[in-house]
Design a protein around this motif. Sequence first.
Motif, mmCIF file in Angstrom:
data_model
loop_
_atom_site.group_PDB
_atom_site.id
_atom_site.type_symbol
_atom_site.label_atom_id
_atom_site.label_comp_id
_atom_site.label_asym_id
_atom_site.label_seq_id
_atom_site.Cartn_x
_atom_site.Cartn_y
_atom_site.Cartn_z
ATOM 1 N N PRO A 76 -52.756 -4.443 -29.621
ATOM 2 C CA PRO A 76 -51.937 -4.595 -28.940
ATOM 3 C C PRO A 76 -50.451 -4.284 -28.628
ATOM 4 O O PRO A 76 -50.455 -2.657 -29.303
ATOM 5 N N PHE A 77 -50.158 -4.190 -27.400
ATOM 6 C CA PHE A 77 -49.263 -3.598 -27.045
ATOM 7 C C PHE A 77 -47.749 -3.555 -28.064
ATOM 8 O O PHE A 77 -47.598 -4.093 -28.592
ATOM 9 N N PRO A 78 -47.180 -2.733 -28.243
ATOM 10 C CA PRO A 78 -45.998 -2.356 -29.109
ATOM 11 C C PRO A 78 -45.060 -3.437 -28.851
ATOM 12 O O PRO A 78 -45.079 -3.672 -26.577
ATOM 13 N N THR A 79 -44.480 -4.287 -29.507
ATOM 14 C CA THR A 79 -42.930 -5.117 -28.917
ATOM 15 C C THR A 79 -42.172 -5.105 -28.127
ATOM 16 O O THR A 79 -41.884 -3.983 -28.722
ATOM 17 N N LYS A 80 -41.574 -5.733 -26.970
ATOM 18 C CA LYS A 80 -40.665 -5.360 -26.494
ATOM 19 C C LYS A 80 -38.964 -5.528 -26.985
ATOM 20 O O LYS A 80 -39.279 -6.678 -26.699
ATOM 21 N N LEU A 81 -38.321 -5.147 -26.298
ATOM 22 C CA LEU A 81 -37.296 -6.161 -25.929
ATOM 23 C C LEU A 81 -36.460 -6.118 -24.973
ATOM 24 O O LEU A 81 -36.370 -5.039 -23.973
ATOM 25 N N TYR A 82 -36.088 -7.663 -24.495
ATOM 26 C CA TYR A 82 -36.173 -7.673 -22.781
ATOM 27 C C TYR A 82 -34.507 -7.993 -22.538
ATOM 28 O O TYR A 82 -33.357 -8.574 -23.650
ATOM 29 N N GLY A 83 -34.309 -8.166 -21.329
ATOM 30 C CA GLY A 83 -32.936 -7.936 -21.256
ATOM 31 C C GLY A 83 -33.091 -9.307 -20.535
ATOM 32 O O GLY A 83 -33.425 -10.275 -20.609
ATOM 33 N N PRO A 84 -31.180 -9.744 -20.106
ATOM 34 C CA PRO A 84 -31.338 -10.547 -19.476
ATOM 35 C C PRO A 84 -31.730 -11.293 -17.826
ATOM 36 O O PRO A 84 -32.294 -9.776 -17.314
ATOM 37 N N VAL A 85 -31.303 -12.068 -16.867
ATOM 38 C CA VAL A 85 -32.585 -12.648 -16.173
ATOM 39 C C VAL A 85 -31.900 -12.986 -15.307
ATOM 40 O O VAL A 85 -31.227 -13.455 -15.324
ATOM 41 N N ALA A 86 -31.906 -12.691 -14.497
ATOM 42 C CA ALA A 86 -31.955 -13.645 -12.805
ATOM 43 C C ALA A 86 -31.949 -14.962 -13.175
ATOM 44 O O ALA A 86 -32.505 -15.382 -13.728
#
Length: 630
Positions: free
Chosen positions: A101-111
């Motif tokens: 699998p691709f590396p785990t990502k850190l996600y930011g705020p959403v609209a």
Amino acid sequence: MRITVKVIAKVTIVLIAVIFIGPFLLNQALGNRKTNDTAKKSSKENGGMLAQLLKPAPAGDKDTAEQNGPGIPVVNDFEREQVEGHPINVHQVRQPEIDEPFPTKLYGPVAVLREGELGNFEPNEVNKKTGPGDNGEPVYTSMKEKPQADRSVQEYGFNMVASDKIAMNRVIPDTRMTECKYWHYPDKLPTASVVIVFHNEGWSTLVRTIHSIVNRSPKHLLHEVVMVDDFSVKPHLKEPLDKYIKENFGNIVKLYRNTERLGLIQTRTKGAEYSKGDVVIFLDAHCECQRNWLVPLLARIAYDRTIMAVPIVDSINWNNYRYTAQYTSNHHRGIFEWGFLYKESPVPRAVLDKRKHQSEPYWSPTHAGGLFAIDRKYFFELGAYDPGMQIWGGENFELSFKIWQCGGSIEWVPCSRVGHVYRNHMPYGFGKVNPKIPIVLLNYMRVVEVWLDPVYKEYFYTREPTIRGYPIGDITKQLNFKKEHKCKSFKWFIENVAQEVVERFPPLPPNKLWGEIKQKNGYKCWDTLGSQLGGHIGISGCHHYGGNQLYRLNTKGQIATGERCIIASGSQIVYTFCDAMPTGEWEYDQVHTPILHTYQVHTRLYTPSVTPCLQENGSMIRKNIPSTTS
């Protein structure tokens, strides 16, 4: 030795273990050995099959070329591709796959969409009609102005007389979906550097682009506009442009100049190097930005820095500058056919259904290449553009495949819209670059050799048979990047991202022959003569340079040139769209060398035509035709 109770107990335990547990362990050991032997055998067989199937193409077309004389030869790909195994359906061939699998990502705020409540970045701009071209209305030139307008079209690719009548800050219609006004975006967003590369651009179209960027971008988010002059020679792009920028924009617009012609691709990389903002946004030098165009792009990258965010591109007419909305409700996305001509196609329902709102961004396999936003650091982590690609063309596919196959994604953002003037023609050359094949095909080959699996490479070379084996320079760095970053296969990309490519453009059967279609005892060849779709195929002197005289006949009976096909319509031979399935009604008699159809082909003085074949005993006969050969 004394036999005690403890000794008896230990012996008893050992006997029980041998009797009851031993058989189970022995069975497991034998089973594992058998499984391993089977796996090794299967692996060896499959590896041998795959090696045979995907082995490099032999170089032996020399004899065929010599038999057919100089110039563009008639080449028989069929025998070669039969040996290689040329699957009509890609799913017939097992491809090695990377399952990690691709590396785990850190996600930011959403609209957040709040219906009825204007968004926090929504501007107060109101449509006003104050002058020529306002509200996107067309601007016309008079008969007196026409000679000058025609000269400007020849020089710049669009009507500069009409453009010069339009204000630098004209009002354009709001073409966004109504929902877009009610999106609330995170307050903290990355800053943007907008990069514009230009070469011998017209004055007003270039300057209007800068005004629209500055006027319609939040000041605290627009870090700078980086302009890079790719060695222009027009006087108005020298001192007058320096002076105008200084007087009207101050330090927000920065101008750099190349000391030699590098082309769009490499100059864009230089522009990204000059930039200092968090996000790089590439725009063409003849655009007009819509209301609140910038924030929706930055918001997606703030959420996930590995997203390339692409605005919806509206159309500005090259002659009268009418501003026309594209895809206001029916969403489309970028795909391609096997010759790598860029296409746009309706978004599959499965992709749209992943969203809650109609105006939300959606996945796209690729994009047109001119307008997009990307995290600056991520752009350089990807290696920027391939430094071996020259001038223009194919860079959109190279970056798209690299992003998708190596863990990123591309999204089209419906609430970000930018108008773009599409040229009437390309008005300038490519500088010192002088390859033996078109620059764009050279660029495509680098993309194909790095990012496509062997089976898919064959689809490209079937579509473009003349360039197989042409030297493309060193791609070691690109291949190493792909390996080191454990990027996915092209098969994975097609099956998980670009599913409709195979549906709309089924893989091509191998070519039976390709080359010129010429008179057997003459010097005339079939020629499209630059005709429009639906036009008739003509006849002209054989020039041996391919182009309009280069045709392919595949093993399913289809004759094609480029992405178009040749069919018989009534008594005429016509240049038209190809059917979805790459089949046709043409045959080639290798003994008597005519091109055959259900109808008989005759060569008149200027155009080939078809007449019914002779009939014998009530059945249709394909008769040998001495007037033509391929």
